[in-house]
Design an enzyme around this catalytic site. Structure first.
Site, short mmCIF file in Angstrom:
data_model
loop_
_atom_site.label_atom_id
_atom_site.label_comp_id
_atom_site.label_asym_id
_atom_site.label_seq_id
_atom_site.Cartn_x
_atom_site.Cartn_y
_atom_site.Cartn_z
N ASP A 30 -10.70 4.21 -1.68
CA ASP A 30 -11.50 3.49 -0.22
C ASP A 30 -12.94 3.21 -0.91
O ASP A 30 -13.69 4.92 -0.77
CB ASP A 30 -11.17 3.92 0.91
CG ASP A 30 -9.53 3.21 0.55
OD1 ASP A 30 -8.90 2.76 0.04
OD2 ASP A 30 -9.41 2.71 1.95
N ASP A 83 1.34 -1.38 0.25
CA ASP A 83 0.20 -0.13 0.14
C ASP A 83 0.86 1.95 -0.20
O ASP A 83 2.55 1.46 0.74
CB ASP A 83 -0.74 -0.22 1.08
CG ASP A 83 -1.65 0.66 1.15
OD1 ASP A 83 -2.29 1.81 -0.12
OD2 ASP A 83 -3.19 0.63 1.99
C1 9PG Z 1 -4.75 1.32 5.56
C2 9PG Z 1 -6.17 1.49 4.08
C3 9PG Z 1 -6.49 0.49 3.90
C4 9PG Z 1 -6.90 0.25 2.30
C5 9PG Z 1 -5.89 1.30 1.41
C6 9PG Z 1 -5.43 3.01 2.51
O1 9PG Z 1 -5.10 9.47 1.19
N1 9PG Z 1 -5.06 8.81 2.38
O2 9PG Z 1 -4.99 9.50 3.50
C7 9PG Z 1 -5.43 7.40 2.23
C8 9PG Z 1 -5.45 6.43 3.56
C9 9PG Z 1 -6.10 4.89 3.57
C10 9PG Z 1 -5.92 4.67 3.02
C11 9PG Z 1 -5.73 5.47 1.25
C12 9PG Z 1 -6.03 6.95 1.60
O3 9PG Z 1 -6.28 3.38 2.73
O4 9PG Z 1 -6.36 1.65 0.47
O5 9PG Z 1 -7.37 -0.07 1.94
O6 9PG Z 1 -5.02 -1.24 3.74
O7 9PG Z 1 -4.44 2.59 3.39
O8 9PG Z 1 -4.32 2.18 6.39
#
Ligand code: 9PG
Length: 902
Positions: A486, A425
């Site tokens: 997400d 990720d």
């Molecule tokens: C775990 C999550 C899950 C999820 C992923 C990801 O932009 N942002 O701040 C942001 C935070 C979290 C995020 C996506 C974007 O989710 O897609 O499935 O694994 O991390 O922390």
């Protein structure tokens, strides 16, 4: 002015002409990589193959036809520093125009940089990409370049690939980069204000009218972002660019992904993936007990919830970056978790953010020099309040060999514990505009090398899932890719603060559905698509059942991975059913071919289909906020279907098919439905009998022989229009006093066309319906089948013997058609076509009286004799034939081209 050379042309999709070739040279104002920089644009003249000078560099450009039959070109460029001093090469620019396409109202696909970036159809308006309101750093998380160069104001922007074209189908131009981890490609498009004779502002819509030009130019410029210093004499190769023209945007995207995937050795062969993930219910609070409880529940529900992967997400680690150490919620560490999952018969999956490190992690403490930098401090890749007290997260610098070794080692250890599925990720952080130790390694290369190290550690057989990942550099390394933001247990974004410019990437079911449909063309061509988790819970959710089913429908019909993320022990029966149905349908769609229709038409696509064995799944999707009557003309599916039986397989709407082959459903806001229809054959063959399938004409021979004296007068009345053909038949043949024995003796002299048997064999072996359409008579056809030992289905008039005379009756008089025959072939073919949208109908005939209306009704007409004369006079298209062997040859060719999906 001389017309420039044409690069690419297709009669139904206009042409591509060269424009400029240029390079952006970066000039640093101070020594820090990320410090203020200005760029100088150096023009190298017109886009043409060969070597071109542009200030201190030379650009070598090759332009070649793409392999295969499509109208496509491959452009490959490299740049060489011919000066005595280092030169910072920021981007190569390849410019061209798309013109004479005849489309008045163009739309474009805005494709995003990384997994979470917005991908959707938009109008190609004069506004272009709106300026990003929240600054270059935040912009740089979702776009290859956080802030576009000022000269791009008013241009539309798309990353990796775009299509510009008509909606729902029609002329389209695709430009896509085969990113292999050298460059990031950004494609800029706009209506060309400099287009010949159009003046400074272009309002294409206004020019539609009699005699108006419909061929406004679209200016297209690909920027291949290198952002590397070139030493004197050094050369750098950019990733190749594909330009293609076609009549359907979705097909252009599929062809691009197919060719790109092949060129980049994409990993597309992993088995269908279904699983459970801890994130969307437990989030950071996940405990070992939560995982084990759900594992037990999954074991108990194995028959009912057929999944393979159980994946622990964020929340187990002691610190971001220290992936081998757990926090107190996982007191026994990671290895027992993997062992428990595997012991229960599932694949053990684990989440990491391989390039991210928290300042308080051990790895950051021990190796401060491993981090990407921004001037005199470590670069900040993101701010995440749950991950570390200050919130700032740093990024390992994958330009350093020591970092690559570390990554390899970490993932080898995790693989050794039994985790054979890795969700990787926040991968974009590696490719952000930051300062690497080795500045000669481009951002795309850093990401590529980092991912390669992870792959080495995990081994060839592991399933790697990219997430938050710039797409191009990962092709060929990952097995799966998150293709959207997400999801969340709400349709719209539901969070206290929406960051300006990022509403489309914040977690929401709507945002997930949008990307899932828009990027469906990548599935099994670049990797397996991961549309993010299905949300099926009935409590603690703002999703209605209909909205949850829409997410399920988008996942199912595109055939991607199905991961769900609810607390299994508390799921009610309806929720379990949605997991079950989505998984079963997606598995089916994955095994067949999925296609989203009209990718350019709306922000959220409205229809999609998947071929599945001898059935076709068709989804109608209403992503809008108001109820609507969804309609889909099944003739536009591109796949032949039968209109019955229609079975609803997902959703609760009640679709129906109207007589004209249009599928309709009343859909509430955010509601969708999937139906299953039987697949239909690609071709259906209708063949005339007398003079076509058989050499002699039975009816007219009998008339000549036994009604010789009455015949000339009736023929004249027929010619004068006083009789229609069926009335002529009645006059001549009804009550004809000829014995059955004499008739049968004559029938025994009737020969079949030399290719007649071959035609029946072809149809039988390929499953094509074959039917004789005859204005002759059933009794004769029965008799002739017996005599020649052939079987066929037919429609013909009725003939029987009564009181020593022949009696006849018409079966299908159609006053609406001018044919006047007893068995109107136009309406026979029309009835078939309405029940089998997409099947190409074929008519074979020889006579202008009874065959003309059939030939005109069919998609493909074969003609000889007076029929050929009549069609030629009218200018109607047809294939001339002599014997049915000629027809067999052409049909074989036709089947081949249909089979190849062209
Ligand atoms: C775990 C999550 C899950 C999820 C992923 C990801 O932009 N942002 O701040 C942001 C935070 C979290 C995020 C996506 C974007 O989710 O897609 O499935 O694994 O991390 O922390």
């Amino acid at each position: 002015m001389a017309r420039p050379a044409v690069l690419l042309e297709r009669p139904d999709a206009g042409r591509v002409e060269p424009a400029r070739l240029a390079v952006r040279i970066g000039i640093r104002i101070d020594s820090r990589a990320n410090a203020a920089r200005v760029q100088e644009l150096q023009e190298a003249g017109t886009l043409a193959p060969g070597c071109h000078r542009a200030g201190p560099v030379e650009i070598e450009l090759a332009i070649e036809p793409a392999p295969g039959r499509s109208a496509a070109l491959i452009l490959s460029a490299s740049v060489r520093n011919t000066s005595e001093r280092p030169v910072q090469v920021d981007a190569l620019i390849l410019g061209f125009t798309w013109t004479r396409h005849g489309v008045s109202s163009l739309r474009t696909l805005r494709h995003g940089w990384q997994s979470w970036s917005v991908t959707e159809g938009r109008p190609l308006d004069d506004v272009g990409e709106p300026p990003f309101p929240s600054g270059p750093w935040l912009g740089g998380m979702f776009r290859a370049v956080g802030e576009s160069p000022p000269d791009r104001a008013g241009w539309h922007e798309s990353e990796l690939v775009t299509v510009v074209g008509a909606s729902p189908t029609g002329p389209a131009c695709l430009v896509g980069v085969y990113e292999r981890g050298e460059t990031f490609g950004i494609i800029h498009t706009r209506m060309d204000p400099t287009a010949r004779g159009l003046g400074a502002r272009v309002d294409v819509g206004a020019r539609v009218g009699p005699g108006a030009r419909l061929d406004a130019d679209v200016a297209i410029e690909v920027e291949l972002r290198l952002e590397v210093p070139l030493a004197p004499g050094a050369t750098r190769r950019a990733d190749a660019v594909r330009i293609a023209l076609g009549a359907d945007a979705t097909r252009l995207l599929e062809d691009y992904a197919e060719a790109y995937g092949r060129a980049a050795s994409a990993r597309t062969q992993a088995p269908f993936q279904a699983g459970w993930c801890s994130w969307y219910h437990f989030f950071h609070d996940v405990t070992e007990d939560d995982v084990l409880r759900n594992l037990d529940a999954l074991v108990g529900a194995r028959g009912e919830l057929p999944i393979d992967v159980v994946q622990l997400d964020d929340g187990y680690q002691r610190a971001i970056g220290d992936w081998l150490e757990t926090n107190p919620k996982f007191p026994r560490g990671l290895a027992p978790i993997a062992a428990a999952i595997r012991g229960a018969g599932f694949t053990a999956g684990l989440w990491t953010a391989p390039f991210c490190v928290a300042p308080d992690s051990q790895v950051a403490g021990a190796h401060g020099d491993w981090l990407l930098r921004q001037g005199d401090r470590p670069f900040r890749g993101l701010h995440h309040a749950m991950w570390t007290p200050e919130g700032w997260i740093h990024v390992l610098d994958a330009s350093q060999p020591a970092v690559l070794e570390h990554l390899e080692q970490v993932f080898r250890t995790l693989a050794g514990m039994g985790f054979s599925y890795q969700k990787l990720d926040f991968l974009y952080t590696e490719a952000m505009q930051a300062e690497a130790r080795d500045q000669g390694v481009s951002r795309a290369q850093r990401l590529r090398r980092g991912l390669e190290a992870v792959r080495r550690g995990c081994g060839e057989s592991a399933f790697l899932l990219g997430c938050g990942c710039p797409l191009g550099p990962a092709v060929g390394i990952v097995d799966g890719m998150r293709i959207g933001p997400d999801v969340a247990p709400s349709w719209h974004v539901d969070q206290p603060v929406v960051i300006p410019g990022l509403a489309g990437t914040h977690p929401s079911t709507r945002n997930g559905v949008r990307n899932t449909l828009a990027r469906a063309f990548m599935h099994r061509r670049l990797w397996l698509n991961d549309p993010d988790c299905l949300m099926v819970r009935a409590t603690a959710t703002k999703l209605t059942r209909a909205e949850a089913a829409t997410l399920g429908a988008a996942i199912a019909v595109t055939g991607g991975m199905v991961i769900f993320s609810d607390d299994v022990p508390v799921l009610d029966e309806a929720s379990r059913a949605l997991v079950r149905d989505t998984t079963a349908l997606s598995r089916e769609a994955d095994a067949g071919k999925a296609r989203v229709l009209d990718v350019l038409g709306a922000e959220i696509a409205t229809a999609a289909l998947a071929k599945s064995g001898d059935a076709v799944l068709v989804a109608l999707i209403n992503g809008s906020d108001t109820p609507r009557r969804a309609t889909l003309d099944l003739h536009t599916l591109g796949v032949p279907v039968r209109t019955a039986p229609l079975v609803r397989v997902l959703g609760s709407a009640s679709p129906a098919i109207a007589g004209n082959g249009v599928l309709e459903a009343e859909l509430g806001a955010h509601e969708s439905v999937i139906v299953r229809l039987p697949a239909a054959p690609p071709l259906a063959v209708f063949c005339d009998f007398d003079g076509t399938f058989a050499v002699q004409d039975v009816g007219s021979t009998l008339a000549k022989r036994y009604a010789a004296e009455r015949r000339p007068a009736q023929l004249e009345r027929l010619a004068r229009g006083e009789l229609i053909p069926w009335e002529y038949n009645l006059e001549i043949l009804d009550r004809l006093p000829v014995s059955q024995a004499a008739t049968d003796a004559f029938l025994r002299t009737v020969e079949l066309d030399p290719g007649a048997r071959a035609l029946i064999e072809l149809c039988e072996s390929r499953g094509l319906p074959f039917r004789i359409l005859s204005d002759g008579f059933d009794r004769n056809l029965e008799e002739l089948q017996r005599i020649h030992g052939v079987r066929f289905e037919y429609d013909a008039n009725r003939l029987w013997f009564e009181d020593d005379r022949w009696r006849i009756a018409a079966v299908h008089l159609n006053p609406a058609c001018g044919c006047g025959t007893g068995n109107c072939k136009r309406s026979r073919i029309g009835i078939y076509r309405a029940a089998h949208p997409g099947t190409r109908t074929v008519h074979i005939g020889n006579g202008r009286v009874s065959d003309r209306c059939g030939a005109l009704a069919a998609d493909l007409a074969f003609a000889k004799g007076t029929l050929a004369e009549a069609l030629a006079e009218e200018g109607a298209p047809f294939e001339r034939f002599d014997t049915l062997h000629d027809v067999v040859r052409v049909l074989r060719r036709e089947l081949e081209s249909l089979g190849s999906g062209a």
